[in-house]
Scaffold this motif. Structure first.
Motif, PDB file in Angstrom:
ATOM      1  N   ARG A 122       0.811  -1.174  -0.081  1.00 15.90           N
ATOM      2  CA  ARG A 122       0.010  -0.003  -0.070  1.00 15.90           C
ATOM      3  C   ARG A 122       0.979   1.281   0.033  1.00 15.90           C
ATOM      4  O   ARG A 122       1.546   1.487   1.089  1.00 15.90           O
ATOM      5  CB  ARG A 122      -0.890   0.075   1.110  1.00 15.90           C
ATOM      6  N   ALA A 123       0.634   1.927  -1.110  1.00 12.03           N
ATOM      7  CA  ALA A 123       1.720   3.110  -1.121  1.00 12.03           C
ATOM      8  C   ALA A 123       0.850   4.526  -1.138  1.00 12.03           C
ATOM      9  O   ALA A 123       0.031   4.636  -1.832  1.00 12.03           O
ATOM     10  CB  ALA A 123       2.586   3.213  -2.436  1.00 12.03           C
ATOM     11  N   PHE A 124       1.174   5.220  -0.215  1.00 16.65           N
ATOM     12  CA  PHE A 124       0.299   6.560   0.031  1.00 16.65           C
ATOM     13  C   PHE A 124       1.118   7.848  -0.530  1.00 16.65           C
ATOM     14  O   PHE A 124       2.091   7.988   0.309  1.00 16.65           O
ATOM     15  CB  PHE A 124       0.209   6.626   1.646  1.00 16.65           C
ATOM     16  N   TRP A 125       0.933   7.919  -1.796  1.00 16.46           N
ATOM     17  CA  TRP A 125       1.532   9.287  -2.547  1.00 16.46           C
ATOM     18  C   TRP A 125       0.476  10.039  -3.158  1.00 16.46           C
ATOM     19  O   TRP A 125      -0.324   9.422  -3.639  1.00 16.46           O
ATOM     20  CB  TRP A 125       3.075   8.876  -3.291  1.00 16.46           C
ATOM     21  N   GLU A 126       0.735  11.188  -3.289  1.00 14.97           N
ATOM     22  CA  GLU A 126      -0.301  12.093  -4.152  1.00 14.97           C
ATOM     23  C   GLU A 126       0.332  12.407  -5.514  1.00 14.97           C
ATOM     24  O   GLU A 126       1.349  12.854  -5.585  1.00 14.97           O
ATOM     25  CB  GLU A 126      -0.569  13.362  -3.281  1.00 14.97           C
ATOM     26  N   THR A 127      -0.709  12.046  -6.628  1.00 15.63           N
ATOM     27  CA  THR A 127      -0.357  12.395  -7.905  1.00 15.63           C
ATOM     28  C   THR A 127       0.095  13.778  -8.287  1.00 15.63           C
ATOM     29  O   THR A 127       1.232  13.752  -8.808  1.00 15.63           O
ATOM     30  CB  THR A 127      -1.283  11.926  -8.816  1.00 15.63           C
ATOM     31  N   GLU A 128      -0.520  14.603  -8.013  1.00 14.53           N
ATOM     32  CA  GLU A 128      -0.312  15.970  -8.180  1.00 14.53           C
ATOM     33  C   GLU A 128       1.049  16.680  -7.506  1.00 14.53           C
ATOM     34  O   GLU A 128       1.758  17.400  -8.108  1.00 14.53           O
ATOM     35  CB  GLU A 128      -1.406  17.200  -7.586  1.00 14.53           C
ATOM     36  N   ARG A 129       1.135  16.070  -6.414  1.00 15.71           N
ATOM     37  CA  ARG A 129       2.388  16.423  -5.498  1.00 15.71           C
ATOM     38  C   ARG A 129       3.713  15.940  -6.208  1.00 15.71           C
ATOM     39  O   ARG A 129       4.705  16.501  -6.448  1.00 15.71           O
ATOM     40  CB  ARG A 129       2.263  16.117  -4.049  1.00 15.71           C
ATOM     41  N   THR A 130       3.579  14.794  -6.551  1.00 18.47           N
ATOM     42  CA  THR A 130       4.359  14.036  -7.027  1.00 18.47           C
ATOM     43  C   THR A 130       4.874  14.540  -8.627  1.00 18.47           C
ATOM     44  O   THR A 130       5.844  14.925  -8.982  1.00 18.47           O
ATOM     45  CB  THR A 130       4.140  12.237  -7.688  1.00 18.47           C
ATOM     46  N   MET A 131       3.792  14.927  -9.520  1.00 18.87           N
ATOM     47  CA  MET A 131       4.144  15.612 -10.788  1.00 18.87           C
ATOM     48  C   MET A 131       4.902  16.896 -10.539  1.00 18.87           C
ATOM     49  O   MET A 131       5.682  17.199 -11.502  1.00 18.87           O
ATOM     50  CB  MET A 131       2.843  15.684 -11.534  1.00 18.87           C
TER      51      MET A 131
END
Length: 137
Positions: A122-131
């Motif tokens: 289970r990976a908790f990361w945010e797409t917009e923040r990552t981009m």
């Protein structure tokens, strides 16, 4: 068992090594038959319905979509916490693809069964923040 030999730590380190080696079969062999991969948790481009990828075929397809296109992936974890049959890492996963670097910062949780096979990622990361971290390599 020590923190260094915790089964979830051992399995997750093997998983990371298989990704770095680009060895899909070794990676798949680390999972239990009915394992679930949620990376990231919830709806995403990798999983529009947000149900995760369950079982070998779905997890294999996830590799093809999310891991294989990258030239390299690094696991840059700052800390980890092993409890019960799980381990949680904090830090980032760095991907290099098409001369671009992207950092997915978050919390990454791995659960294993009594034999050390991975039951869940289970990976908790945010797409917009990552981009927003995308930059030239």
């Amino acid at each position: 068992m020590t923190a260094a030999t915790h089964p979830a730590r051992t399995a997750s380190q093997a998983l990371h090594a298989a990704v770095r080696a680009r060895d899909k079969e070794a990676w798949l062999d680390l999972f239990a038959v009915d394992a679930l991969v949620e990376d990231p948790v919830g709806p995403s481009d990798f999983d529009p319905e947000g149900n995760g990828h369950r079982g070998r075929d779905a997890i294999s397809a996830f590799w093809d979509k999310a891991i294989a296109p990258n030239e390299s992936i690094e696991f840059l974890f700052e800390d980890s916490f092993a409890c019960g049959n799980e381990i949680a890492f904090t830090g980032k996963v760095r991907s290099l693809n098409d001369s671009r670097v992207i950092d997915a910062e978050g919390v990454f949780i791995y659960r294993v069964d009594e034999t050390g096979k991975i039951l869940a990622v289970r990976a908790f990361w945010e797409t917009e923040r990552t981009m927003r971290t995308m930059r030239p390599a």
